[in-house]
Write a protein that holds these residues in place. Structure first.
Motif, PDB file in Angstrom:
ATOM      1  N   ASP A  92      -0.798 119.719  25.482  1.00 54.29           N
ATOM      2  CA  ASP A  92      -1.719 118.967  26.334  1.00 54.29           C
ATOM      3  C   ASP A  92      -2.054 117.568  25.812  1.00 54.29           C
ATOM      4  O   ASP A  92      -2.966 116.919  26.301  1.00 54.29           O
ATOM      5  CB  ASP A  92      -3.019 119.734  26.588  1.00 54.29           C
ATOM      6  N   ILE A  93      -1.311 117.089  24.817  1.00 53.32           N
ATOM      7  CA  ILE A  93      -1.496 115.732  24.291  1.00 53.32           C
ATOM      8  C   ILE A  93      -0.310 114.877  24.741  1.00 53.32           C
ATOM      9  O   ILE A  93       0.849 115.285  24.635  1.00 53.32           O
ATOM     10  CB  ILE A  93      -1.583 115.726  22.745  1.00 53.32           C
ATOM     11  N   ILE A  94      -0.617 113.691  25.255  1.00 58.71           N
ATOM     12  CA  ILE A  94       0.432 112.756  25.670  1.00 58.71           C
ATOM     13  C   ILE A  94       0.978 112.111  24.396  1.00 58.71           C
ATOM     14  O   ILE A  94       0.305 111.298  23.768  1.00 58.71           O
ATOM     15  CB  ILE A  94      -0.128 111.699  26.635  1.00 58.71           C
TER      16      ILE A  94
ATOM     17  N   GLU B 256      -0.876 101.951  26.129  1.00 59.52           N
ATOM     18  CA  GLU B 256      -1.385 101.972  24.753  1.00 59.52           C
ATOM     19  C   GLU B 256      -2.615 102.873  24.634  1.00 59.52           C
ATOM     20  O   GLU B 256      -2.776 103.578  23.649  1.00 59.52           O
ATOM     21  CB  GLU B 256      -1.757 100.562  24.300  1.00 59.52           C
ATOM     22  N   LEU B 257      -3.458 102.818  25.643  1.00 59.92           N
ATOM     23  CA  LEU B 257      -4.706 103.579  25.613  1.00 59.92           C
ATOM     24  C   LEU B 257      -4.461 105.084  25.612  1.00 59.92           C
ATOM     25  O   LEU B 257      -5.127 105.819  24.887  1.00 59.92           O
ATOM     26  CB  LEU B 257      -5.578 103.202  26.814  1.00 59.92           C
TER      27      LEU B 257
ATOM     28  N   SER C 298      -5.483 113.418  25.334  1.00 64.94           N
ATOM     29  CA  SER C 298      -5.218 114.636  26.086  1.00 64.94           C
ATOM     30  C   SER C 298      -4.968 114.316  27.554  1.00 64.94           C
ATOM     31  O   SER C 298      -5.390 113.262  28.053  1.00 64.94           O
ATOM     32  CB  SER C 298      -6.392 115.606  25.969  1.00 64.94           C
ATOM     33  N   ILE C 299      -4.319 115.231  28.234  1.00 63.51           N
ATOM     34  CA  ILE C 299      -4.102 115.081  29.673  1.00 63.51           C
ATOM     35  C   ILE C 299      -5.452 114.949  30.371  1.00 63.51           C
ATOM     36  O   ILE C 299      -5.619 114.106  31.256  1.00 63.51           O
ATOM     37  CB  ILE C 299      -3.306 116.276  30.233  1.00 63.51           C
TER      38      ILE C 299
ATOM     39  N   ALA D 111      -6.892 111.498  30.113  1.00 60.70           N
ATOM     40  CA  ALA D 111      -6.182 110.553  30.977  1.00 60.70           C
ATOM     41  C   ALA D 111      -6.566 110.758  32.437  1.00 60.70           C
ATOM     42  O   ALA D 111      -6.720 109.790  33.187  1.00 60.70           O
ATOM     43  CB  ALA D 111      -4.674 110.698  30.791  1.00 60.70           C
ATOM     44  N   LEU D 112      -6.741 112.015  32.841  1.00 64.26           N
ATOM     45  CA  LEU D 112      -7.120 112.291  34.229  1.00 64.26           C
ATOM     46  C   LEU D 112      -8.563 111.886  34.521  1.00 64.26           C
ATOM     47  O   LEU D 112      -8.926 111.662  35.674  1.00 64.26           O
ATOM     48  CB  LEU D 112      -6.909 113.772  34.557  1.00 64.26           C
ATOM     49  N   ALA D 113      -9.372 111.785  33.485  1.00 63.72           N
ATOM     50  CA  ALA D 113     -10.785 111.421  33.664  1.00 63.72           C
ATOM     51  C   ALA D 113     -10.991 109.913  33.806  1.00 63.72           C
ATOM     52  O   ALA D 113     -12.076 109.471  34.195  1.00 63.72           O
ATOM     53  CB  ALA D 113     -11.615 111.945  32.493  1.00 63.72           C
ATOM     54  N   LEU D 114      -9.971 109.119  33.510  1.00 63.05           N
ATOM     55  CA  LEU D 114     -10.111 107.665  33.623  1.00 63.05           C
ATOM     56  C   LEU D 114     -10.340 107.271  35.080  1.00 63.05           C
ATOM     57  O   LEU D 114      -9.785 107.874  35.992  1.00 63.05           O
ATOM     58  CB  LEU D 114      -8.858 106.965  33.087  1.00 63.05           C
TER      59      LEU D 114
END
Length: 124
Positions: free
Chosen positions: A48-50, A72-73, A78-79, A82-85
């Motif tokens: 679950d880590i990019i 970069e960010l 974690s996925i 990233a989905l929470a952005l």
């Protein structure tokens, strides 16, 4: 404000993580028909880590620099992170307020990334 413009121009001229992966775990692209910008993201995921991310695309400074900054960010995140952005996070990332049309350019990479990650999660 000039510092942020310089950062955007640097990411536009020297994009980070531009390219393609040989066998990505996820990939997705978005196209903005109103301006012609396009951005595609692909990446590798482990527990679950990019772990690695690449993007390709063409378009304006904001869409392409935003893709570079976003790549970069999220590497190493974690996925779920990233989905929470959201759009506020993207505005902070690029460092300036944008009007509605320019905001669409900045959000295009985020939409591509999140779509790819959502599809990846569904496929598990």
């Amino acid at each position: 404000m000039n510092l942020y413009r310089e950062i955007l121009m640097d990411h536009y001229r020297h994009p980070r993580n531009r390219g393609q992966l040989e066998k990505p775990d996820f990939s997705s692209g978005q196209f903005n028909p109103s301006c012609g910008d396009q951005v595609s993201f692909e990446g590798m995921v482990n527990n679950d880590i990019i772990t690695q991310v690449k993007f390709t695309g063409k378009g304006c400074v904001i869409s392409q620099a935003s893709a570079s900054l976003l790549s970069e960010l999220i590497e190493g995140k974690s996925i779920e992170d990233a989905l929470a952005l959201n759009k506020e996070d993207m505005q902070k990332l690029i460092g300036m307020q944008l009007g509605p049309m320019r905001l669409k350019c900045a959000l295009l990479p985020l939409e591509a990334l999140q779509q790819g990650l959502q599809n990846y999660k569904k496929s598990l």
